[in-house]
Write a protein that holds these residues in place. Structure first.
Motif, PDB file in Angstrom:
ATOM      1  N   LYS A 172       0.535  -1.152  -0.087  1.00  0.00           N
ATOM      2  CA  LYS A 172       0.049  -0.120   0.091  1.00  0.00           C
ATOM      3  C   LYS A 172       0.855   1.224  -0.100  1.00  0.00           C
ATOM      4  O   LYS A 172       0.686   2.245  -0.875  1.00  0.00           O
ATOM      5  CB  LYS A 172      -0.882  -0.028   1.116  1.00  0.00           C
ATOM      6  CG  LYS A 172      -1.931   1.188   1.253  1.00  0.00           C
ATOM      7  CD  LYS A 172      -2.888   1.184   2.497  1.00  0.00           C
ATOM      8  CE  LYS A 172      -3.614   2.383   2.691  1.00  0.00           C
ATOM      9  NZ  LYS A 172      -4.441   2.330   3.848  1.00  0.00           N
ATOM     10  N   TRP A 173       2.017   1.101   0.834  1.00  0.00           N
ATOM     11  CA  TRP A 173       2.975   2.459   0.938  1.00  0.00           C
ATOM     12  C   TRP A 173       3.564   2.759  -0.469  1.00  0.00           C
ATOM     13  O   TRP A 173       3.716   3.802  -1.066  1.00  0.00           O
ATOM     14  CB  TRP A 173       3.918   2.268   2.049  1.00  0.00           C
ATOM     15  CG  TRP A 173       4.907   3.345   1.715  1.00  0.00           C
ATOM     16  CD1 TRP A 173       4.780   4.650   2.346  1.00  0.00           C
ATOM     17  CD2 TRP A 173       6.296   3.226   1.149  1.00  0.00           C
ATOM     18  NE1 TRP A 173       6.034   5.220   2.291  1.00  0.00           N
ATOM     19  CE2 TRP A 173       7.147   4.380   1.636  1.00  0.00           C
ATOM     20  CE3 TRP A 173       6.835   2.170   0.732  1.00  0.00           C
ATOM     21  CZ2 TRP A 173       8.250   4.588   1.114  1.00  0.00           C
ATOM     22  CZ3 TRP A 173       8.227   2.408   0.350  1.00  0.00           C
ATOM     23  CH2 TRP A 173       8.862   4.032   0.551  1.00  0.00           C
ATOM     24  N   LYS A 174       3.986   1.576  -1.237  1.00  0.00           N
ATOM     25  CA  LYS A 174       4.595   1.680  -2.477  1.00  0.00           C
ATOM     26  C   LYS A 174       3.750   2.386  -3.391  1.00  0.00           C
ATOM     27  O   LYS A 174       4.039   3.285  -4.435  1.00  0.00           O
ATOM     28  CB  LYS A 174       5.136   0.254  -3.037  1.00  0.00           C
ATOM     29  CG  LYS A 174       6.098  -0.116  -2.218  1.00  0.00           C
ATOM     30  CD  LYS A 174       6.768  -1.470  -2.734  1.00  0.00           C
ATOM     31  CE  LYS A 174       7.974  -1.873  -2.006  1.00  0.00           C
ATOM     32  NZ  LYS A 174       8.642  -3.336  -2.548  1.00  0.00           N
ATOM     33  N   MET A 175       2.432   1.851  -3.610  1.00  0.00           N
ATOM     34  CA  MET A 175       1.501   2.426  -4.486  1.00  0.00           C
ATOM     35  C   MET A 175       1.338   3.797  -4.308  1.00  0.00           C
ATOM     36  O   MET A 175       0.918   4.544  -5.249  1.00  0.00           O
ATOM     37  CB  MET A 175       0.086   1.483  -4.277  1.00  0.00           C
ATOM     38  CG  MET A 175       0.194   0.014  -4.647  1.00  0.00           C
ATOM     39  SD  MET A 175      -1.320  -0.888  -4.529  1.00  0.00           S
ATOM     40  CE  MET A 175      -2.343  -0.186  -5.565  1.00  0.00           C
ATOM     41  N   GLU A 176       1.035   4.287  -2.905  1.00  0.00           N
ATOM     42  CA  GLU A 176       0.774   5.777  -2.731  1.00  0.00           C
ATOM     43  C   GLU A 176       1.880   6.285  -3.047  1.00  0.00           C
ATOM     44  O   GLU A 176       1.818   7.494  -3.454  1.00  0.00           O
ATOM     45  CB  GLU A 176       0.548   5.639  -1.247  1.00  0.00           C
ATOM     46  CG  GLU A 176      -0.912   5.259  -0.946  1.00  0.00           C
ATOM     47  CD  GLU A 176      -0.976   5.486   0.756  1.00  0.00           C
ATOM     48  OE1 GLU A 176      -0.087   5.638   1.510  1.00  0.00           O
ATOM     49  OE2 GLU A 176      -2.080   5.090   1.182  1.00  0.00           O
ATOM     50  N   ARG A 177       3.081   5.809  -2.963  1.00  0.00           N
ATOM     51  CA  ARG A 177       4.431   6.529  -3.293  1.00  0.00           C
ATOM     52  C   ARG A 177       4.570   6.952  -4.605  1.00  0.00           C
ATOM     53  O   ARG A 177       4.767   8.048  -5.254  1.00  0.00           O
ATOM     54  CB  ARG A 177       5.809   6.027  -2.654  1.00  0.00           C
ATOM     55  CG  ARG A 177       6.782   6.416  -3.153  1.00  0.00           C
ATOM     56  CD  ARG A 177       8.181   5.766  -2.260  1.00  0.00           C
ATOM     57  NE  ARG A 177       9.450   6.484  -2.657  1.00  0.00           N
ATOM     58  CZ  ARG A 177      10.110   6.070  -3.627  1.00  0.00           C
ATOM     59  NH1 ARG A 177       9.905   4.852  -4.412  1.00  0.00           N
ATOM     60  NH2 ARG A 177      11.248   6.667  -3.746  1.00  0.00           N
ATOM     61  N   GLU A 178       4.177   5.880  -5.686  1.00  0.00           N
ATOM     62  CA  GLU A 178       4.342   5.739  -7.055  1.00  0.00           C
ATOM     63  C   GLU A 178       3.251   7.018  -7.216  1.00  0.00           C
ATOM     64  O   GLU A 178       3.341   7.629  -8.516  1.00  0.00           O
ATOM     65  CB  GLU A 178       4.083   4.506  -7.580  1.00  0.00           C
ATOM     66  CG  GLU A 178       5.244   3.528  -7.275  1.00  0.00           C
ATOM     67  CD  GLU A 178       5.013   1.915  -7.892  1.00  0.00           C
ATOM     68  OE1 GLU A 178       3.582   1.752  -8.459  1.00  0.00           O
ATOM     69  OE2 GLU A 178       5.912   1.341  -7.561  1.00  0.00           O
ATOM     70  N   ALA A 179       1.835   6.716  -6.665  1.00  0.00           N
ATOM     71  CA  ALA A 179       0.769   7.832  -7.291  1.00  0.00           C
ATOM     72  C   ALA A 179       1.334   9.306  -7.074  1.00  0.00           C
ATOM     73  O   ALA A 179       1.024  10.005  -7.859  1.00  0.00           O
ATOM     74  CB  ALA A 179      -0.452   7.334  -6.284  1.00  0.00           C
ATOM     75  N   ARG A 180       2.058   9.724  -5.886  1.00  0.00           N
ATOM     76  CA  ARG A 180       2.678  10.771  -5.537  1.00  0.00           C
ATOM     77  C   ARG A 180       3.411  11.309  -6.569  1.00  0.00           C
ATOM     78  O   ARG A 180       3.719  12.397  -7.137  1.00  0.00           O
ATOM     79  CB  ARG A 180       3.129  10.847  -4.389  1.00  0.00           C
ATOM     80  CG  ARG A 180       1.949  10.894  -3.160  1.00  0.00           C
ATOM     81  CD  ARG A 180       2.598  11.330  -1.925  1.00  0.00           C
ATOM     82  NE  ARG A 180       3.700  10.656  -1.307  1.00  0.00           N
ATOM     83  CZ  ARG A 180       3.858   9.505  -0.438  1.00  0.00           C
ATOM     84  NH1 ARG A 180       2.451   9.278  -0.077  1.00  0.00           N
ATOM     85  NH2 ARG A 180       4.810   8.877  -0.223  1.00  0.00           N
ATOM     86  N   LEU A 181       4.643  10.314  -7.015  1.00  0.00           N
ATOM     87  CA  LEU A 181       5.480  10.753  -7.817  1.00  0.00           C
ATOM     88  C   LEU A 181       4.971  10.869  -9.145  1.00  0.00           C
ATOM     89  O   LEU A 181       5.360  11.712 -10.228  1.00  0.00           O
ATOM     90  CB  LEU A 181       6.576   9.448  -7.741  1.00  0.00           C
ATOM     91  CG  LEU A 181       7.447   9.455  -6.733  1.00  0.00           C
ATOM     92  CD1 LEU A 181       8.496   8.087  -6.860  1.00  0.00           C
ATOM     93  CD2 LEU A 181       8.064  10.533  -6.313  1.00  0.00           C
ATOM     94  N   ALA A 182       3.965  10.125  -9.719  1.00  0.00           N
ATOM     95  CA  ALA A 182       2.954  10.363 -10.908  1.00  0.00           C
ATOM     96  C   ALA A 182       2.502  11.767 -11.139  1.00  0.00           C
ATOM     97  O   ALA A 182       2.509  12.382 -12.072  1.00  0.00           O
ATOM     98  CB  ALA A 182       2.177   9.139 -11.090  1.00  0.00           C
ATOM     99  N   ARG A 183       2.017  12.103  -9.849  1.00  0.00           N
ATOM    100  CA  ARG A 183       1.362  13.359  -9.835  1.00  0.00           C
ATOM    101  C   ARG A 183       2.234  14.626  -9.992  1.00  0.00           C
ATOM    102  O   ARG A 183       1.948  15.669  -9.693  1.00  0.00           O
ATOM    103  CB  ARG A 183       0.280  13.651  -8.692  1.00  0.00           C
ATOM    104  CG  ARG A 183      -0.765  12.527  -8.879  1.00  0.00           C
ATOM    105  CD  ARG A 183      -1.694  13.112  -7.726  1.00  0.00           C
ATOM    106  NE  ARG A 183      -1.465  12.950  -6.443  1.00  0.00           N
ATOM    107  CZ  ARG A 183      -1.599  11.939  -5.472  1.00  0.00           C
ATOM    108  NH1 ARG A 183      -2.121  10.766  -6.401  1.00  0.00           N
ATOM    109  NH2 ARG A 183      -1.160  11.779  -4.589  1.00  0.00           N
ATOM    110  N   GLY A 184       3.478  14.172  -9.595  1.00  0.00           N
ATOM    111  CA  GLY A 184       4.712  15.200  -9.438  1.00  0.00           C
ATOM    112  C   GLY A 184       4.892  15.847  -8.234  1.00  0.00           C
ATOM    113  O   GLY A 184       5.598  17.006  -8.138  1.00  0.00           O
ATOM    114  N   GLU A 185       4.375  15.161  -7.235  1.00  0.00           N
ATOM    115  CA  GLU A 185       4.497  15.573  -5.772  1.00  0.00           C
ATOM    116  C   GLU A 185       5.817  15.194  -5.301  1.00  0.00           C
ATOM    117  O   GLU A 185       6.241  14.075  -5.531  1.00  0.00           O
ATOM    118  CB  GLU A 185       3.597  15.205  -4.949  1.00  0.00           C
ATOM    119  CG  GLU A 185       2.238  15.639  -5.370  1.00  0.00           C
ATOM    120  CD  GLU A 185       0.892  15.308  -4.313  1.00  0.00           C
ATOM    121  OE1 GLU A 185       1.377  14.375  -3.530  1.00  0.00           O
ATOM    122  OE2 GLU A 185      -0.160  15.486  -4.765  1.00  0.00           O
TER     123      GLU A 185
END
Length: 216
Positions: A126-139
């Motif tokens: 779950k942490w990896k998925m949230e991290r990848e989602a933030r990186l994909a949004r440019g955060e």
């Protein structure tokens, strides 16, 4: 018993009515100074009747005791089971009662370990998925504000204290007063409190003037 239910009930009510009237006369005779027939008089008729438990005063005689609904009232309730004493209850209290021996069978512990691994894996995924989602949004990744870097410690004037074993003990990012400075501040504060308590306004004015001349 052959008179019928309604006739038997009427006769039983009449007997109870006469008994109550007899009791009233006995009480009145005693009140007027006569003998106490309620205590010394014959009670054969009273003993032939039977009272329902918990309903004192009304008696059932003869066939009235076998009427429908009356017979059940005289049936004795079963005795409650005997209560165990505290000592008997404590005999069954052991470590197994509190669950301290649940892992002795070797079944529960492997199940707990398997469940723990599964929960950890789900949390990491779950942490990896949230991290990848933030990186994909440019955060950008969140920065640990509590992390202390060596260059920041020198630039901000931090003081590092090390113990005898060389491990880092404390890092201060603000000036920390010494013990001597703290004691001097306490002495000055105590002097001011004493002056405000005992000195007059004239002495306070002179003291302020002296401080001004001395440049304090």
């Amino acid at each position: 018993a052959g008179l019928g239910e309604f006739r038997i009930r009427d006769l039983n009510d009449e007997i109870n009515k006469l008994l109550r009237e007899k009791g009233h006369w006995e009480y009145r005779i005693k009140e007027l100074g006569g003998p106490d027939y309620a205590r010394i008089g014959p009670k054969m008729l009273d003993h032939e009747g039977k009272e329902v438990p918990g309903n004192r005063g009304y008696k059932y005689f003869g066939a009235a005791k076998d009427l429908p609904g009356v017979r059940e009232l005289f049936e004795k309730e079963p005795l409650p089971p005997p209560r165990k004493t505290r000592a008997e209850l404590m005999k069954d209290i052991d470590a197994e009662y509190y669950g301290y021996r649940d892992e002795d069978d070797g079944i529960l512990e492997p199940l707990e370990q398997e469940h723990e691994k599964k929960v950890i894996a789900e949390a990491v995924e779950k942490w990896k998925m949230e991290r990848e989602a933030r990186l994909a949004r440019g955060e950008e990744e969140e920065e640990d504000i509590y992390a202390v870097h060596e260059e920041e410690s020198d630039e901000e004037g931090g003081k590092e204290r090390e113990g005898e074993d060389g491990q880092q003990k404390f890092i201060a990012h603000v000036p920390v007063p010494t013990q001597q400075e703290i004691e001097e501040a306490l002495v000055r504060r105590k002097k001011m409190e004493l002056l405000q308590k005992y000195a007059s306004e004239t002495l306070l004015a002179q003291s302020e003037e002296a401080k001004t001349l001395m440049g304090l």
